[in-house]
Design a protein around this motif. Structure first.
Motif, PDB file in Angstrom:
ATOM      1  N   GLN A 245      -2.528  10.699  -0.600  1.00  0.00           N
ATOM      2  CA  GLN A 245      -2.316  10.253   0.894  1.00  0.00           C
ATOM      3  C   GLN A 245      -3.492   9.767   1.270  1.00  0.00           C
TER       4      GLN A 245
ATOM      5  N   TYR B 153       2.670  19.616  -0.670  1.00  0.00           N
ATOM      6  CA  TYR B 153       1.955  18.640   0.188  1.00  0.00           C
ATOM      7  C   TYR B 153       1.494  18.986   1.582  1.00  0.00           C
TER       8      TYR B 153
ATOM      9  N   VAL C 233       6.536  12.766  -2.166  1.00  0.00           N
ATOM     10  CA  VAL C 233       5.157  11.865  -1.744  1.00  0.00           C
ATOM     11  C   VAL C 233       5.219  10.456  -2.444  1.00  0.00           C
TER      12      VAL C 233
ATOM     13  N   ILE D 257       5.803   6.854  -0.754  1.00  0.00           N
ATOM     14  CA  ILE D 257       4.857   5.844  -0.655  1.00  0.00           C
ATOM     15  C   ILE D 257       5.485   4.473  -1.369  1.00  0.00           C
TER      16      ILE D 257
ATOM     17  N   GLN E 143      -4.038   5.925   2.442  1.00  0.00           N
ATOM     18  CA  GLN E 143      -4.702   5.446   3.841  1.00  0.00           C
ATOM     19  C   GLN E 143      -5.903   4.490   3.506  1.00  0.00           C
TER      20      GLN E 143
ATOM     21  N   ASP F  42       5.759  11.947   7.189  1.00  0.00           N
ATOM     22  CA  ASP F  42       4.291  11.991   7.649  1.00  0.00           C
ATOM     23  C   ASP F  42       3.767  10.859   6.900  1.00  0.00           C
ATOM     24  N   VAL F  43       4.452  10.508   5.511  1.00  0.00           N
ATOM     25  CA  VAL F  43       3.922   9.541   4.561  1.00  0.00           C
ATOM     26  C   VAL F  43       4.225   8.174   5.088  1.00  0.00           C
TER      27      VAL F  43
END
Lengths: 319, 313
Positions: free
Chosen positions: A274, A254, B139, B143, A278, B256-257
């Motif tokens: 990601q 990542y 990740v 989320i 967004q 970051d997420v």
């Protein structure tokens, strides 16, 4: 797993023995049964804690947004009921090139793991079975580098790869240029050689009897032949361990692609997600995307569960 | 001296030493050749970046800049510790995170390992379930949990149900008081299965006879754990503590997420801050200095842990 020793009923002989010392055995049995009950209860509570977010994710990916929010206040949140469809999945494919992201991730993962197995096992062979000057120094340096976390060199590395020469085809002519940003190689090449993989191969290879090499050498085999025809076929478990331990980080990359890959058609799934996340907060679609990239890994894991667990265990025992 | 072809050399009286020499020479050559691909790659993508991180940290280099980097001495380090509140806050957050995650995750991992370290029907299934979050990408996990932590999300609705409505929940990730704690919970949830497996491997190296002997002496489950299990797990413990600490100090993806370091820098970490400075704001020199500080911290902690856990032997 079944263990016959713990079964309460062990047949005629067991029953005879049980009746011989009836009073102590009955209370012992009862005690053991309540003990077992509490064990299962404890493990089940933990199992629910570990599973509920993922069950929620898969179930929500099948529901329209309004229903997800409505179901949250009841156990319905964990059940695929109501207006169930694959619409969210189609929505994901319409909105972003998921197929391209998946292709990129598979390509990067396969090449990183595959080339890594070759390069690192050769290095492990050179370090464990060949006598050359300086190999102990090299091995010591490799072990020392294990302490360097990737995060500490990530930023300087961006600066570094941005200056590396690369070959490009421009208008049918092969030219060379500088800068590895926005390429496949920048996602693969830096992760092929891996100090920990080399260390594991070195350890494993040194347990194979040296007399095999000598016998092969008397028969006239060269060193590369010995590596390829004797050591590699005998080292299945080491290759499986390294493959599994490098597969997960390669698929889950990542931080690095986030920094070095801006072009959409080169993005791996994690970075693609990601960006997707967004630009859109339709949770149903987000859950569809996360399910989509989680399922393949989960299936691979469930199929090779035993190998996964023993690989992780092997990585820890050596430490 | 004349150069003799190998076939002729084989017939000279010194052929034994000569053959030995060529064999050895060939072995050296083969060793270097087979080491070369990995060696070159490690130099290019590990050794050089480490040296670069070190040298850039004393310059004012920028990622894209018309001016060449200039040597600025210790300016970056002085700036980090004296003039950059966000950096100091990031260091504090990172250590707070590690301080909670390391003991809780290690302890919980051990508890799970002890639970599943027995021959019982279905125990393998539980091991697999406990390990599933580990194979799920961090990740994806970040989320997913961001969704669970929403004010009208699943976590709050579950708390509401369990407390029969006495507790109405909060906006976990947007509250400076709770954001880091919320990230701690999901981080432990995600990685604890990994450490369970390591502990389990350690548990299985303890010989069964020791437990039988302890039982003979009348030791109960707790006594057995203290006298047999725990001493037998010492090497495993070192490994588990060192890996969790290094992983915890490297906290990045979740931040970051989920929060981008907010609210009001309450979740900014060293690595997150280095990436933000070096990559987003292009201050490579300053970011390299932060990375170097981070590396030294990791090194010191790893060494301290080694020493502490070794001393008692």
């Amino acid at each position: 797993m079944t263990d016959t020793r713990n079964r309460p009923d062990t047949g005629a002989r067991g029953r005879a023995a049980a009746s011989a010392r009836f009073s102590t055995d009955a209370s012992e049995k009862r005690r053991r049964r309540t003990g077992k009950f509490f064990l299962y209860a404890a493990m089940s509570v933990f199992a629910m804690i570990f599973l509920f977010p993922l069950v929620f994710m898969f179930v929500s990916s099948l529901k329209p947004d309004a229903q997800i929010l409505q179901d949250i206040d009841s156990p319905m949140a964990f059940l695929p009921v109501g207006d169930i469809s694959l619409d969210n999945y189609f929505g994901v494919f319409d909105r972003v090139p998921v197929a391209q992201f998946l292709f990129n991730s598979v390509l990067v993962t396969v090449l990183t793991v595959g080339l890594g197995l070759i390069v690192n096992s050769m290095a492990g062979f050179a370090l464990s079975r060949l006598a050359w000057r300086g190999r102990f120094v090299v091995l010591a340096i490799i072990i020392a580098t294990l302490i360097v976390p990737f995060e500490t060199i990530a930023v300087p590395m961006v600066y570094w790869v941005a200056q590396l020469p690369t070959l490009v085809i421009e208008g049918g002519v092969l030219k060379y240029d500088f800068g590895w940003l926005n390429t496949y190689e920048v996602q693969i090449v830096p992760f092929i050689a891996n100090a920990f993989s080399i260390f594991l191969f070195t350890q494993y290879f040194s347990t194979i009897p040296k007399s095999l090499d000598e016998a092969a050498r008397i028969d006239g085999a060269g060193w590369f032949t010995i590596y390829r025809r004797i050591i590699v076929p005998l080292s299945g478990p080491a290759f499986a361990t390294v493959a599994i331990l490098t597969f997960l980080p390669a698929w889950n990359q990542y931080l690095w692609p986030l920094m070095v890959v801006q072009r959409e058609e080169l993005r791996p799934v994690m970075v693609g997600m990601q960006y997707f996340f967004q630009l859109n907060t339709a949770w149903g679609e987000v859950m569809a995307y996360t399910s989509l990239i989680t399922l393949p890994v989960l299936i691979v894991f469930l199929v090779f569960q035993r190998a996964f667990v023993s690989s992780i265990a092997a990585s820890g025992v050596k430490g | 001296m004349t150069v003799t072809p190998p076939t002729v050399a084989a017939e000279t009286p010194q052929r034994a030493t000569r053959r030995f020499r060529t064999t050895k020479g060939r072995e050296t050559w083969a060793g270097l050749a087979m080491m070369a691909p990995a060696g070159i790659l490690l130099v290019l993508f590990l050794i050089i970046p480490v040296i670069l991180a070190f040298t850039l940290s004393f310059t004012n280099a920028r990622l894209i800049s018309p001016n060449p980097p200039r040597f600025v001495g210790l300016d970056n380090f002085v700036r980090a510790f004296t003039a950059d509140g966000v950096f100091v806050q990031s260091v504090w957050n990172t250590f707070l995170f590690a301080l909670v995650v390391v003991p809780v995750q290690a302890g919980l991992g051990l508890l799970l390992a002890v639970l599943v370290n027995r021959r019982m029907r279905g125990v393998t299934a539980f091991r697999v379930i406990f390990f599933i979050p580990v194979v799920t990408s961090i990740v994806v996990v970040s989320i997913l949990w961001r969704f669970l932590y929403q004010p009208n999300g699943l976590i709050n609705s579950m708390i509401d149900t369990i407390t029969f409505g006495a507790w109405s929940g909060m906006d976990w990730l947007n509250n400076p008081q709770t954001a880091l704690g919320a990230i701690i919970v999901l981080s432990i949830w995600q990685a604890v299965g990994f450490h369970m497996i390591i502990w389990l491997a350690g548990l299985q190296t303890i010989p069964e006879e020791l437990y039988e002997a302890a039982k003979m002496d009348g030791a109960g489950p707790w006594r057995q754990f203290v006298s047999v299990t725990w001493p037998g797990l010492r090497p495993t413990m070192v490994f588990v503590l060192v890996t969790i600490t290094i992983a915890a100090l490297g906290l990045f993806v979740q931040i970051d997420v989920m929060t981008q370091g907010g609210p009001v820098n309450s979740t900014s970490t060293i690595v997150y801050y280095a990436v933000r400075k070096g990559y987003e704001q292009q201050e490579i020199g300053y970011a390299a200095a932060i990375s170097l500080i981070f590396f030294v911290a990791v090194l010191i902690i790893a060494l301290i842990q080694r020493r502490l856990t070794r001393e008692k032997d």
